[in-house]
Design a protein around this motif. Structure first.
Motif, PDB file in Angstrom:
ATOM      1  N   PHE A 120       0.835  -1.202   0.000  1.00 37.46           N
ATOM      2  CA  PHE A 120       0.000   0.000   0.000  1.00 37.46           C
ATOM      3  C   PHE A 120       0.875   1.261   0.000  1.00 37.46           C
ATOM      4  O   PHE A 120       0.601   2.226  -0.719  1.00 37.46           O
ATOM      5  CB  PHE A 120      -0.907  -0.040   1.238  1.00 37.46           C
ATOM      6  N   SER A 121       1.956   1.217   0.769  1.00 35.40           N
ATOM      7  CA  SER A 121       2.852   2.378   0.851  1.00 35.40           C
ATOM      8  C   SER A 121       3.549   2.674  -0.472  1.00 35.40           C
ATOM      9  O   SER A 121       4.054   3.773  -0.686  1.00 35.40           O
ATOM     10  CB  SER A 121       3.893   2.169   1.955  1.00 35.40           C
ATOM     11  N   LYS A 122       3.579   1.711  -1.371  1.00 31.45           N
ATOM     12  CA  LYS A 122       4.234   1.909  -2.665  1.00 31.45           C
ATOM     13  C   LYS A 122       3.282   2.460  -3.725  1.00 31.45           C
ATOM     14  O   LYS A 122       3.732   2.966  -4.747  1.00 31.45           O
ATOM     15  CB  LYS A 122       4.834   0.588  -3.152  1.00 31.45           C
ATOM     16  N   PHE A 123       1.975   2.322  -3.493  1.00 30.44           N
ATOM     17  CA  PHE A 123       1.000   2.709  -4.505  1.00 30.44           C
ATOM     18  C   PHE A 123       0.063   3.832  -4.073  1.00 30.44           C
ATOM     19  O   PHE A 123      -0.795   4.243  -4.845  1.00 30.44           O
ATOM     20  CB  PHE A 123       0.160   1.487  -4.918  1.00 30.44           C
ATOM     21  N   TYR A 124       0.228   4.335  -2.862  1.00 31.99           N
ATOM     22  CA  TYR A 124      -0.652   5.403  -2.393  1.00 31.99           C
ATOM     23  C   TYR A 124      -0.494   6.613  -3.310  1.00 31.99           C
ATOM     24  O   TYR A 124       0.631   6.988  -3.663  1.00 31.99           O
ATOM     25  CB  TYR A 124      -0.311   5.761  -0.935  1.00 31.99           C
ATOM     26  N   PRO A 125      -1.592   7.242  -3.750  1.00 35.10           N
ATOM     27  CA  PRO A 125      -1.527   8.296  -4.781  1.00 35.10           C
ATOM     28  C   PRO A 125      -0.796   9.582  -4.384  1.00 35.10           C
ATOM     29  O   PRO A 125      -0.300  10.276  -5.257  1.00 35.10           O
ATOM     30  CB  PRO A 125      -2.994   8.611  -5.076  1.00 35.10           C
ATOM     31  N   CYS A 126      -0.729   9.893  -3.097  1.00 34.10           N
ATOM     32  CA  CYS A 126       0.005  11.089  -2.672  1.00 34.10           C
ATOM     33  C   CYS A 126       1.462  10.686  -2.450  1.00 34.10           C
ATOM     34  O   CYS A 126       1.779   9.958  -1.506  1.00 34.10           O
ATOM     35  CB  CYS A 126      -0.613  11.650  -1.384  1.00 34.10           C
TER      36      CYS A 126
ATOM     37  N   ASP B 286       6.482   9.090   3.226  1.00 37.23           N
ATOM     38  CA  ASP B 286       6.478   9.211   4.682  1.00 37.23           C
ATOM     39  C   ASP B 286       6.120   7.873   5.328  1.00 37.23           C
ATOM     40  O   ASP B 286       6.748   7.450   6.303  1.00 37.23           O
ATOM     41  CB  ASP B 286       5.491  10.301   5.121  1.00 37.23           C
ATOM     42  N   LEU B 287       5.142   7.183   4.768  1.00 37.42           N
ATOM     43  CA  LEU B 287       4.757   5.877   5.294  1.00 37.42           C
ATOM     44  C   LEU B 287       5.878   4.863   5.098  1.00 37.42           C
ATOM     45  O   LEU B 287       6.184   4.082   6.015  1.00 37.42           O
ATOM     46  CB  LEU B 287       3.461   5.394   4.628  1.00 37.42           C
ATOM     47  N   ARG B 288       6.514   4.859   3.950  1.00 37.12           N
ATOM     48  CA  ARG B 288       7.616   3.914   3.714  1.00 37.12           C
ATOM     49  C   ARG B 288       8.759   4.139   4.701  1.00 37.12           C
ATOM     50  O   ARG B 288       9.343   3.174   5.217  1.00 37.12           O
ATOM     51  CB  ARG B 288       8.123   4.019   2.275  1.00 37.12           C
ATOM     52  N   VAL B 289       9.073   5.388   4.992  1.00 37.62           N
ATOM     53  CA  VAL B 289      10.119   5.693   5.975  1.00 37.62           C
ATOM     54  C   VAL B 289       9.704   5.154   7.348  1.00 37.62           C
ATOM     55  O   VAL B 289      10.505   4.518   8.048  1.00 37.62           O
ATOM     56  CB  VAL B 289      10.395   7.212   6.025  1.00 37.62           C
ATOM     57  N   GLU B 290       8.459   5.378   7.721  1.00 38.44           N
ATOM     58  CA  GLU B 290       7.946   4.891   9.004  1.00 38.44           C
ATOM     59  C   GLU B 290       8.018   3.363   9.094  1.00 38.44           C
ATOM     60  O   GLU B 290       8.400   2.797  10.125  1.00 38.44           O
ATOM     61  CB  GLU B 290       6.504   5.358   9.195  1.00 38.44           C
ATOM     62  N   LEU B 291       7.677   2.696   8.014  1.00 35.90           N
ATOM     63  CA  LEU B 291       7.651   1.237   8.011  1.00 35.90           C
ATOM     64  C   LEU B 291       9.038   0.608   8.116  1.00 35.90           C
ATOM     65  O   LEU B 291       9.166  -0.561   8.498  1.00 35.90           O
ATOM     66  CB  LEU B 291       6.932   0.721   6.762  1.00 35.90           C
ATOM     67  N   LYS B 292      10.085   1.379   7.814  1.00 33.51           N
ATOM     68  CA  LYS B 292      11.448   0.841   7.937  1.00 33.51           C
ATOM     69  C   LYS B 292      11.769   0.480   9.382  1.00 33.51           C
ATOM     70  O   LYS B 292      12.535  -0.449   9.638  1.00 33.51           O
ATOM     71  CB  LYS B 292      12.469   1.847   7.410  1.00 33.51           C
TER      72      LYS B 292
END
Length: 161
Positions: free
Chosen positions: A92-98, A104-110
């Motif tokens: 989801f973090s890779k395809f979110y339109p914004c 920001d979500l991908r950084v958080e998920l790390k």
């Protein structure tokens, strides 16, 4: 004999429909009837929903979807459910339109992967994640002890029907 879907949706002597399982037209018809609102209001509500989402609408609807999904996650998920939910959120973090929000979500998920041990764990993880975003954008934090009231069961005061 089991109730039909029409009986369930109409609420005639049957339990009220789950919001996540009810289409907008049926839900708004019931809402307007219970509150004796004018029929013209339905057209306005439907027209407001016909335009593409802006950033705020997209965010609000996305959080609604994610919180509702977490609210209905199994209390005792299988290892497959746990793994698939983690995969879903990461994809989801890779395809979110914004783009900004997705990054920001991908950084958080790390450093903060979803806690999928149970419905409670996932709902709390998501609430904390949402509160982190709220702090970043200057919005108030939500009381995470109330996630199931807000996203699954309805408020204790009965205001959700």
């Amino acid at each position: 004999m089991a109730a039909s879907m029409d009986d369930f949706m109409s609420g005639h002597g049957k339990p009220k429909p789950c919001r996540a399982c009810t289409d907008f037209d049926s839900y708004i018809d019931q809402y307007m009837t219970e509150r004796k609102l004018p029929k013209t209001m339905k057209a306005k509500l439907k027209n407001d929903l016909q335009c593409p989402l802006d950033k705020n609408d997209l965010g609000r609807n996305t959080w609604s979807f994610l919180h509702t999904m977490a609210a209905y996650f199994p209390d005792k998920p299988s290892s497959t459910h746990q793994s698939e939910m983690k995969q879903f959120i990461n994809l989801f973090s890779k395809f979110y339109p914004c783009d900004y929000c997705a990054e920001d979500l991908r950084v958080e998920l790390k450093t903060n992967q979803p806690d999928t041990k149970s419905q409670h764990s996932l709902s709390q993880w998501l609430c904390r994640l949402h509160n982190n975003v709220n702090v970043k954008i200057g919005k108030p934090e939500f009381d995470c002890s109330k996630v199931n009231e807000r996203w699954r069961d309805g408020w204790k005061d009965g205001s959700c029907g």
